[in-house]
Scaffold this motif. Structure first.
Motif, PDB file in Angstrom:
ATOM      1  N   GLY A  53       1.061  -1.080   0.049  1.00 49.16           N
ATOM      2  CA  GLY A  53       0.055  -0.179   0.046  1.00 49.16           C
ATOM      3  C   GLY A  53       0.812   1.201   0.132  1.00 49.16           C
ATOM      4  N   GLU A  54       2.148   1.067  -0.128  1.00 46.41           N
ATOM      5  CA  GLU A  54       3.150   2.210   0.183  1.00 46.41           C
ATOM      6  C   GLU A  54       2.848   2.985  -1.136  1.00 46.41           C
ATOM      7  N   GLU A  55       2.733   4.478  -1.026  1.00 45.55           N
ATOM      8  CA  GLU A  55       2.688   5.273  -2.103  1.00 45.55           C
ATOM      9  C   GLU A  55       4.029   6.157  -2.469  1.00 45.55           C
ATOM     10  N   SER A  56       4.159   6.539  -3.733  1.00 41.81           N
ATOM     11  CA  SER A  56       5.456   7.020  -3.935  1.00 41.81           C
ATOM     12  C   SER A  56       5.610   7.650  -5.188  1.00 41.81           C
ATOM     13  N   THR A  57       6.506   8.598  -5.498  1.00 46.22           N
ATOM     14  CA  THR A  57       6.689   9.132  -6.820  1.00 46.22           C
ATOM     15  C   THR A  57       7.814   8.920  -7.536  1.00 46.22           C
ATOM     16  N   LEU A  58       7.689   8.951  -9.189  1.00 46.82           N
ATOM     17  CA  LEU A  58       8.820   8.610  -9.993  1.00 46.82           C
ATOM     18  C   LEU A  58       9.161   9.539 -10.873  1.00 46.82           C
ATOM     19  N   ASP A  59      10.041  10.308 -10.956  1.00 48.03           N
ATOM     20  CA  ASP A  59      10.245  11.404 -12.210  1.00 48.03           C
ATOM     21  C   ASP A  59      10.557  10.486 -12.996  1.00 48.03           C
ATOM     22  N   THR A  60       9.961  11.105 -14.111  1.00 49.02           N
ATOM     23  CA  THR A  60      10.141  10.606 -15.751  1.00 49.02           C
ATOM     24  C   THR A  60       9.921  11.432 -16.767  1.00 49.02           C
ATOM     25  N   ASP A  61      10.383  11.262 -17.969  1.00 46.59           N
ATOM     26  CA  ASP A  61       9.914  12.174 -19.346  1.00 46.59           C
ATOM     27  C   ASP A  61       8.853  11.397 -19.939  1.00 46.59           C
ATOM     28  N   GLY A  62       8.651  10.188 -19.896  1.00 50.00           N
ATOM     29  CA  GLY A  62       7.526   9.783 -20.837  1.00 50.00           C
ATOM     30  C   GLY A  62       6.901   8.395 -20.247  1.00 50.00           C
ATOM     31  N   LEU A  63       5.682   8.042 -20.664  1.00 52.84           N
ATOM     32  CA  LEU A  63       5.016   7.127 -20.071  1.00 52.84           C
ATOM     33  C   LEU A  63       4.425   5.961 -20.950  1.00 52.84           C
ATOM     34  N   PHE A  64       4.634   4.991 -21.240  1.00 51.45           N
ATOM     35  CA  PHE A  64       4.476   4.074 -22.350  1.00 51.45           C
ATOM     36  C   PHE A  64       3.506   2.983 -21.897  1.00 51.45           C
ATOM     37  N   ILE A  65       2.300   2.699 -22.314  1.00 51.43           N
ATOM     38  CA  ILE A  65       1.188   1.966 -21.779  1.00 51.43           C
ATOM     39  C   ILE A  65       1.096   0.916 -22.761  1.00 51.43           C
ATOM     40  N   PHE A  66       1.392  -0.453 -22.188  1.00 47.17           N
ATOM     41  CA  PHE A  66       0.978  -1.943 -22.946  1.00 47.17           C
ATOM     42  C   PHE A  66       0.296  -2.802 -21.939  1.00 47.17           C
ATOM     43  N   ILE A  67      -1.026  -2.554 -21.634  1.00 47.80           N
ATOM     44  CA  ILE A  67      -1.750  -3.747 -20.637  1.00 47.80           C
ATOM     45  C   ILE A  67      -2.827  -4.219 -21.229  1.00 47.80           C
ATOM     46  N   GLY A  68      -2.601  -4.595 -22.486  1.00 47.84           N
ATOM     47  CA  GLY A  68      -3.790  -5.421 -23.235  1.00 47.84           C
ATOM     48  C   GLY A  68      -4.541  -4.420 -24.229  1.00 47.84           C
ATOM     49  N   HIS A  69      -5.583  -5.204 -24.631  1.00 46.08           N
ATOM     50  CA  HIS A  69      -6.212  -4.433 -25.783  1.00 46.08           C
ATOM     51  C   HIS A  69      -7.887  -4.966 -25.657  1.00 46.08           C
ATOM     52  N   THR A  70      -8.597  -4.140 -25.995  1.00 44.96           N
ATOM     53  CA  THR A  70     -10.144  -4.171 -26.253  1.00 44.96           C
ATOM     54  C   THR A  70     -10.634  -4.379 -27.472  1.00 44.96           C
ATOM     55  N   PRO A  71     -11.352  -5.605 -27.896  1.00 41.04           N
ATOM     56  CA  PRO A  71     -11.650  -5.758 -29.248  1.00 41.04           C
ATOM     57  C   PRO A  71     -12.560  -4.676 -29.774  1.00 41.04           C
ATOM     58  N   ASN A  72     -12.405  -4.506 -31.035  1.00 43.68           N
ATOM     59  CA  ASN A  72     -12.947  -3.460 -31.675  1.00 43.68           C
ATOM     60  C   ASN A  72     -14.392  -3.939 -32.609  1.00 43.68           C
ATOM     61  N   THR A  73     -15.186  -4.352 -31.339  1.00 48.48           N
ATOM     62  CA  THR A  73     -16.440  -4.766 -31.892  1.00 48.48           C
ATOM     63  C   THR A  73     -17.758  -4.064 -31.719  1.00 48.48           C
ATOM     64  N   GLN A  74     -17.549  -2.952 -31.359  1.00 47.98           N
ATOM     65  CA  GLN A  74     -18.824  -2.057 -31.033  1.00 47.98           C
ATOM     66  C   GLN A  74     -19.889  -1.936 -31.975  1.00 47.98           C
TER      67      GLN A  74
END
Length: 322
Positions: free
Chosen positions: A238-259
């Motif tokens: 549960g510990e919270e912290s911060t991290l200095d960074t210049d960029g965030l790249f997100i790759f956590i899966g996908h949602t099908p394009n079936t709408q």
């Protein structure tokens, strides 16, 4: 002068709609492969490419596991080769996007921004889109340090520090690619073990620019005009912290394009189209292939194989009718 109004009306209708034997929605590996097989069956398939020719694969810098390319091949290059091969046999690619789909009766109706297609059979290959973290600052800073495509945006982070969120193949592949530019790549994963393949894990662990933070989630993206830091939380302590960074790249899966097909074909609770072994959906004459109905493998080769199977099934369906 005698005007034939009925003739004018008929001409107007012919300009507004087009009848096709096979209409393919999406131009990723599954759609391209389906186009090739349908074209070789002399069905003159039409492919609606949507916004990205080549699908998600076109965003991958190098694809190393597609047979026939021992040195690897660029995702964009592979998509262009797929297209040329399909066009050679008569497939037609339309750079347009479907806005509505009616699968309730045949011919099936698919409307785009420019016209309506009436199709005897339809192959759904619209793929899947990357998931978002749904955290404060993510939307506001997208394009300002937040990205979902390392091959698209990696160059902008030369000699900078970046964070990659995820633990699967895509996260590690893109993380490794980012080491070409970034001075440091931190891979954050909510679990204590990665899900990526063994070879990718070894490469990432041996890369001096990559470090790992496990059992942790990103809770916020902060920055004025661009990404400056991230809020982090350890899921075990549960510990919270911060991290200095210049960029965030997100790759956590996908949602099908079936709408567009909701309520028209059978789907799983997660929104993937349900098919049998022959890529047939719950609607006769409608097929699906690739990541639109594959939440498990998500590989270029499996999507291409499914696309070929869908086109073969569509061909047999149309032949049986004749």
């Amino acid at each position: 002068m005698d005007f034939n109004l009925s003739g004018l009306s008929s001409a107007k209708r012919s300009l507004e709609s087009e009848r096709v034997k096979v209409l393919i929605l999406g131009a990723g590996p599954a759609g391209m492969s389906a186009a090739l097989y349908a074209a070789r069956a002399e069905l003159a398939p039409v492919v609606l490419t949507g916004t990205a020719l080549g699908g998600q694969a076109s965003l991958t810098h190098v694809i190393e596991n597609y047979p026939g390319f021992p040195e690897g091949v660029g995702g964009l290059e592979l998509g262009e080769l797929f297209q040329k091969q399909a066009e050679r046999f008569g497939a037609r690619f339309e750079f347009d996007t479907a806005t509505s789909v009616d699968l309730s009766k045949r011919p099936f109706s698919v409307k785009t921004y420019s016209k309506e297609y009436l199709a005897d059979s339809v192959i759904l290959t619209t793929g899947a889109s990357p998931n978002h973290l749904q955290i404060p600052g993510e939307v506001e800073l997208t394009g300002k340090g937040v990205s979902y495509c390392a091959t698209c945006d990696g160059w902008f982070f030369k000699d900078k520090k970046v964070v990659v969120v995820g633990g699967g193949d895509s996260a590690l592949e893109e993380g490794l690619f980012l080491t070409r530019f970034a001075s440091e790549v931190t891979i954050i994963h909510r679990r204590d073990q990665l899900r990526a393949g063994a070879i990718l894990q070894r490469r990432a662990q041996e890369n001096p620019k990559i470090r790992f933070v496990f059992d942790t989630v990103v809770t916020a993206v902060e920055g004025q005009k661009a990404v400056e830091r991230l809020g982090l939380k350890n899921v075990k302590t549960g510990e919270e912290s911060t991290l200095d960074t210049d960029g965030l790249f997100i790759f956590i899966g996908h949602t099908p394009n079936t709408q567009l097909y909701q309520g028209q074909v059978e789907m799983t609770p997660a929104g993937y189209v349900v098919t049998d072994m022959e890529m047939r959906t719950s609607v006769p004459g409608v097929y699906a292939a690739g990541e639109v109905n594959d939440p498990h493998f998500r590989q270029v080769i499996t999507s291409a194989g499914m696309g070929a199977a869908a086109a073969i099934s569509a061909t047999r369906f149309l032949e049986a009718e004749e």
